[in-house]
Design an enzyme around this catalytic site. Structure first.
Site, mmCIF file in Angstrom:
data_model
loop_
_atom_site.group_PDB
_atom_site.id
_atom_site.type_symbol
_atom_site.label_atom_id
_atom_site.label_comp_id
_atom_site.label_asym_id
_atom_site.label_seq_id
_atom_site.Cartn_x
_atom_site.Cartn_y
_atom_site.Cartn_z
ATOM 1 N N VAL A 45 79.396 38.648 1.491
ATOM 2 C CA VAL A 45 80.014 39.314 0.343
ATOM 3 C C VAL A 45 80.088 40.802 0.650
ATOM 4 O O VAL A 45 79.065 41.478 0.751
ATOM 5 C CB VAL A 45 79.212 39.068 -0.954
ATOM 6 C CG1 VAL A 45 79.906 39.747 -2.134
ATOM 7 C CG2 VAL A 45 79.053 37.573 -1.211
ATOM 8 N N ASP A 46 81.299 41.300 0.803
ATOM 9 C CA ASP A 46 81.505 42.700 1.192
ATOM 10 C C ASP A 46 82.366 43.384 0.132
ATOM 11 O O ASP A 46 83.588 43.268 0.130
ATOM 12 C CB ASP A 46 82.189 42.755 2.558
ATOM 13 C CG ASP A 46 82.299 44.186 3.090
ATOM 14 O OD1 ASP A 46 81.873 45.111 2.372
ATOM 15 O OD2 ASP A 46 82.799 44.365 4.212
ATOM 16 N N THR A 47 81.711 44.101 -0.793
ATOM 17 C CA THR A 47 82.461 44.779 -1.858
ATOM 18 C C THR A 47 83.287 45.938 -1.323
ATOM 19 O O THR A 47 84.135 46.479 -2.029
ATOM 20 C CB THR A 47 81.500 45.288 -2.945
ATOM 21 O OG1 THR A 47 80.519 46.145 -2.342
ATOM 22 C CG2 THR A 47 80.796 44.134 -3.632
ATOM 23 N N GLY A 48 83.023 46.326 -0.064
ATOM 24 C CA GLY A 48 83.815 47.390 0.545
ATOM 25 C C GLY A 48 85.107 46.888 1.158
ATOM 26 O O GLY A 48 85.978 47.678 1.530
ATOM 27 N N ILE A 115 83.902 37.456 1.737
ATOM 28 C CA ILE A 115 84.339 37.501 0.336
ATOM 29 C C ILE A 115 84.534 38.967 -0.034
ATOM 30 O O ILE A 115 83.576 39.738 -0.085
ATOM 31 C CB ILE A 115 83.302 36.841 -0.588
ATOM 32 C CG1 ILE A 115 83.191 35.346 -0.252
ATOM 33 C CG2 ILE A 115 83.672 37.046 -2.051
ATOM 34 C CD1 ILE A 115 82.104 34.625 -1.017
#
Length: 680
Positions: A45-48, A115
Site C-alpha cells: 500500500v503506497d499512498t505516495g 495499491i
C-alpha cells in the site's frame, strides 16, 4: 513511487529472517481468473503512488489491453517511464471482501501489486494503525486488514503457467522483498522492539491520524452554511398552507434608531449569504431583535421573525425528534467522544419556490423572504431531523444526532479515529457543513442535550443552574412563572422532590386564580433557589449492571429513584441514576395508601422504562402490601378492576420485590412536606 531493492531468494538465505520496514504497509490480497488457481499476493500500500500497479507476471496476458492514453510516470530516481498496458475492472479480494479497482497499470517495480492512492481514496477513510490498516467499503463498512511483517514476490517468469488449473509446472520460489534483515532469529523480538520504537511509532501514527482527521474536518467546515465550494444542496423542504387562499399578515413593529442600524447590518449579511431575497409575497410577519442571555454570549443581537400566525396556518410535520433518554442509553459505557454542530443547520435546507413566499417578513429595510428554512417555523426541527437521520442512520452504533448536534462515541481511541473519519466523510459526501469552532474532538467529557457527560456520569450544564439563580425572587406574571417552572422541569431527573417543590407555585397558574404575588411567595422562591445550589452528577447505568427502583408515596405525591449496582473489586456499590416525582390526580388522592404505593411503582417504571426493558430488576419498597399484591389472584371482581389492570400491566416486566423497613427507606426523606408550606 518507492524504489525497492530485491533481496536474495529464500533458498539462498535459509538462516536469514527478513522483516518489512515498520513504516511500510504490506497486506494479503487475492486474484481470481477463469482457468487459474487462486493467486495470493503480498500487496504494497503506497499512498505516495497515484496509481495501482501490477506486474505482468501476476495477471494473465489476455486481461491486459493497450491504454487509450499511455501515461508518463516519474520514479524515485527522477527519471520518467511510459506505461501503456492496463487491466480494467479487476476484483482484488482482501480478507474475503471484494474491492473493485477500475484500472490497474502494468509496470515492473519489484513488487507484485502496488495499491495506490486512487484506491485509498476510492475506499476512504483509509486509516493506518501499528498492526493493521482499515479500508471502508461503501462509505460505511470498515474492513480491518492485518499488516504483514514479512513480504514476498511470487510474480516471476513461469509463475502464471504454474497457476493454471491442471498445470504440472512447478511454482517458482517466491522472492523475499522484506527490507530489514535479522541474521539471528533468536534476536528477532529484541531487534523488532528496538527497531520499531513502538511507543514513538504509536505516537507518530496517532499524530498522523489526528492530522488526517483535522484535514477531513477542514473539508466540511465553513462560516457560510451555503458555501458553494462545499454544499451539495441535497436537503430540500416544502411548506404548505392549510387554506391556500388565505393571506397571513401581521402588522409591522416599531423600531428604535439603534435597532434600525442593527437591521441594516444583519439584512446585508443575509443577502450576501443568499439565504434571503426581496419579496413581493402577500404574507407578512414582523422581524425583531433579541437580546437575551443566550444571545449575549454571541456578542450581538440576533434577528428573529415572529411566525406564530404562520405556524397556525400551515400544515405541520409529524416527523418525531429522537427521545433524549433513548439517545443517552446509546452512549452509556462509552469512553471517548467527539461532537459536531451543523453551521446554521436549518439554513442548509433549501425551500422550494412555492414555499418561499410563506416565509416573508418585514423589517425597517423592507419586505424579504427566505430561500432556506428559517428559524421559528414549527416544521423546521422535524424537517432537519429527517434529513440528518437519512444521512447518518447507517452509523447508529456509534453516532447519534439530535437536530443539528452530532455526537460520535466509541470504546477506545482506535475505533474512534475510524468512527469520526466515517462521519466526516459522510458530511463531505452530502455537503453537510459543520462549525469548526464548535467541534469537540476526542474528549472524555462533552456537552450534549444540555448535559455534561463525563466518565460515566451526567448532570445539567452549568447554565441551567445559573438561569435558576438569576430568576428574580419576585415574579411579575404567570408567563415569568411558567418559564421558571419550565427550567425546573428540564432538570427533573436531578431533583428528587420536584413535584412537591413546585406545587405551591404551580397552583398560581390555574385559570381561575387571578395573578397575585405575595411576600410569602417571595420567601418561598428564595427557599426553592437555596435548595438548588448544585446538581449531583448521576451514574449512567451500564447494560450489565443490575438495576433497582426505590419508590415511596405520601398523601399527595409519589417519588421514584433508579439505581444501579456497580461491582468494583468484589464490592457492590449502589449508585443513583435518576430521580422522578409527581403529584397524584384528584381521584387518585382518594385511593387507599396501598394503592398509592402501587401507583408510585407503576409511575416510576413508566418513567424509567427505557432502562427496564427487557432486563430483570429489583423493586424496593417499604410497603408490605405490594409484594403480596403482585402474587394475588384476582378473579374479575368489578370493584377490583383497577388492581387487575395494574397486575396485567406489571406482568410485562421481569422483577423481584424487596421489602425494607420504613426506617431504612431513606428515599422517603425526599418526599418530606418541607416545600408544602413556607413556614414548615
Amino acid at each position: 513511487m518507492m524504489n525497492h531493492l530485491l533481496l536474495k531468494t529464500q533458498t539462498q538465505t535459509e538462516q536469514v529472517m527478513n522483516v518489512t520496514n515498520p513504516n511500510s504497509i504490506y497486506i494479503k490480497g487475492r486474484l481470481y481468473f477463469k482457468g487459474y488457481k487462486k493467486i495470493e499476493l503480498h500487496c504494497f500500500v503506497d499512498t505516495g503512488a497515484s496509481l495501482c500497479i501490477a506486474s505482468k507476471f501476476v495477471i494473465p496476458e489476455e486481461h491486459w489491453v493497450n491504454a487509450e492514453r499511455p501515461i508518463m510516470v516519474k520514479i524515485a530516481d527522477g527519471s520518467s517511464i511510459t506505461i501503456s498496458k492496463v487491466c480494467k475492472d479487476i476484483d482484488l479480494i482482501i480478507v474475503g471482501v471484494i474491492f473493485k479497482i477500475p484500472t490497474v497499470y502494468q509496470q515492473e517495480s519489484g513488487i507484485d501489486f502496488i495499491i495506490g492512492n486512487n484506491f485509498c481514496q476510492l475506499y476512504e477513510p483509509f486509516i493506518q494503525f501499528t498492526d493493521r490498516v482499515i479500508f471502508t467499503k461503501n462509505k460505511s463498512y470498515p474492513v480491518h486488514i492485518a499488516k504483514l511483517t514479512r513480504a514476498v514476490r511470487v510474480g516471476t517468469e513461469g509463475f502464471l503457467e504454474s497457476m493454471k488449473k491442471r498445470s504440472k509446472t512447478q511454482q517458482p520460489e517466491p522472492v523475499n522483498i522484506s527490507t530489514n534483515k535479522i541474521e539471528n532469529p533468536l534476536e528477532e523480538i529484541a531487534i523488532l522492539s528496538e527497531g520499531r520504537r513502538l511507543s514513538e511509532e504509536k505516537l507518530f501514527i496517532t499524530q498522523q491520524r489526528m492530522q488526517k482527521t483535522e484535514e477531513l474536518l477542514e473539508k466540511v467546515c465553513s462560516e457560510n452554511p451555503l458555501d458553494p465550494n462545499k454544499t451539495k444542496q441535497w436537503m430540500k423542504a416544502s411548506i404548505k398552507l392549510s387554506d391556500p387562499s388565505k393571506a397571513i399578515k401581521v402588522k409591522p413593529m416599531k423600531y428604535s434608531p439603534m435597532d434600525r442600524e442593527e437591521f441594516d447590518k444583519q439584512i446585508k449579511e443575509l443577502l450576501d449569504l443568499k439565504v434571503i431575497k426581496p419579496s413581493k409575497s402577500p404574507h407578512m410577519a414582523p422581524a425583531f431583535l433579541v437580546n437575551n442571555e443566550a444571545e449575549n454570549g454571541r456578542g450581538n443581537k440576533r434577528m428573529v421573525v415572529n411566525y406564530k400566525a404562520m405556524n397556525k396556518a400551515t400544515v405541520g410535520d409529524a416527523y418525531n425528534l429522537p427521545n433524549k433518554d433513548e439517545l443517552l442509553t446509546l452512549i452509556r459505557g462509552k469512553k471517548i467522544f467527539s461532537s459536531f454542530d451543523c453551521k446554521s443547520g436549518f439554513w442548509q435546507v433549501l425551500l422550494d419556490q412555492e414555499s418561499r413566499p410563506l416565509t416573508a417578513f418585514t423589517c425597517p429595510q423592507g419586505h424579504y423572504e427566505w430561500n432556506v428554512v428559517p428559524f421559528g417555523l414549527k416544521q423546521a426541527p422535524s424537517i432537519f431531523q429527517r434529513h440528518m437521520d437519512e444521512a447518518f442512520r447507517v452509523f447508529r452504533k456509534f453516532c447519534c444526532v439530535y437536530v443539528d448536534d452530532i455526537v460520535v462515541f466509541s470504546n477506545n481511541e482506535e475505533d474512534h479515529l475510524l468512527h469520526v473519519a466515517m462521519i466526516l466523510q459522510k458530511c463531505n459526501q452530502h455537503g453537510i457543513i459543520l462549525s469548526k469552532k464548535k467541534a469537540q474532538l476526542f474528549k472524555k467529557k462533552i456537552n450534549f442535550l444540555g448535559l455534561e457527560i463525563d466518565e460515566g456520569t451526567h448532570k445539567p450544564q452549568g447554565h441551567i443552574l445559573e438561569h435558576i439563580n438569576k430568576f428574580p425572587d419576585t415574579l411579575e406574571d404567570k408567563k415569568q412563572l411558567q418559564r421558571f417552572l419550565g427550567i425546573l422541569t428540564y432538570a427533573s431527573d436531578y431533583i428528587p422532590n420536584l413535584a412537591q417543590m413546585r406545587q405551591p407555585l404551580q397552583a398560581k397558574l390555574k385559570e381561575n386564580v387571578p395573578w397575585k404575588w405575595t411576600k410569602e411567595d417571595t420567601l418561598y422562591m428564595q427557599k426553592v433557589k437555596k435548595n438548588l445550589q448544585g446538581f449531583p452528577p448521576l451514574h449512567h447505568p451500564l447494560p450489565e449492571e443490575k438495576l433497582i427502583i426505590e419508590t415511596d408515596a405520601s398523601d399527595d405525591y409519589w417519588g421514584g429513584m433508579l439505581k444501579a449496582i456497580k461491582i468494583n473489586e468484589g464490592t457492590n456499590t449502589e449508585l443513583i441514576c435518576r430521580y422522578r416525582s409527581g403529584s397524584f390526580k384528584a381521584a387518585e388522592r382518594n385511593y387507599h395508601s396501598n394503592d398509592k404505593e402501587t401507583l408510585a411503582v407503576i409511575n416510576t417504571i413508566k418513567k424509567f422504562s427505557i432502562y427496564l426493558t427487557p432486563v430483570h430488576f429489583l423493586i424496593r419498597t417499604d410497603n408490605t402490601h405490594f409484594k403480596s399484591f403482585v402474587n394475588l389472584n384476582y378473579k374479575g371482581d368489578s370493584k377490583l378492576g383497577r388492581n387487575i389492570r395494574w397486575q396485567a400491566w406489571l406482568s410485562h416486566y421481569s422483577f423481584d420485590v424487596e421489602h425494607i423497613k420504613g426506617t431504612d427507606n431513606h428515599f422517603a426523606d425526599f418526599l418530606s412536606r418541607e416545600f408544602n408550606k413556607v413556614n414548615s
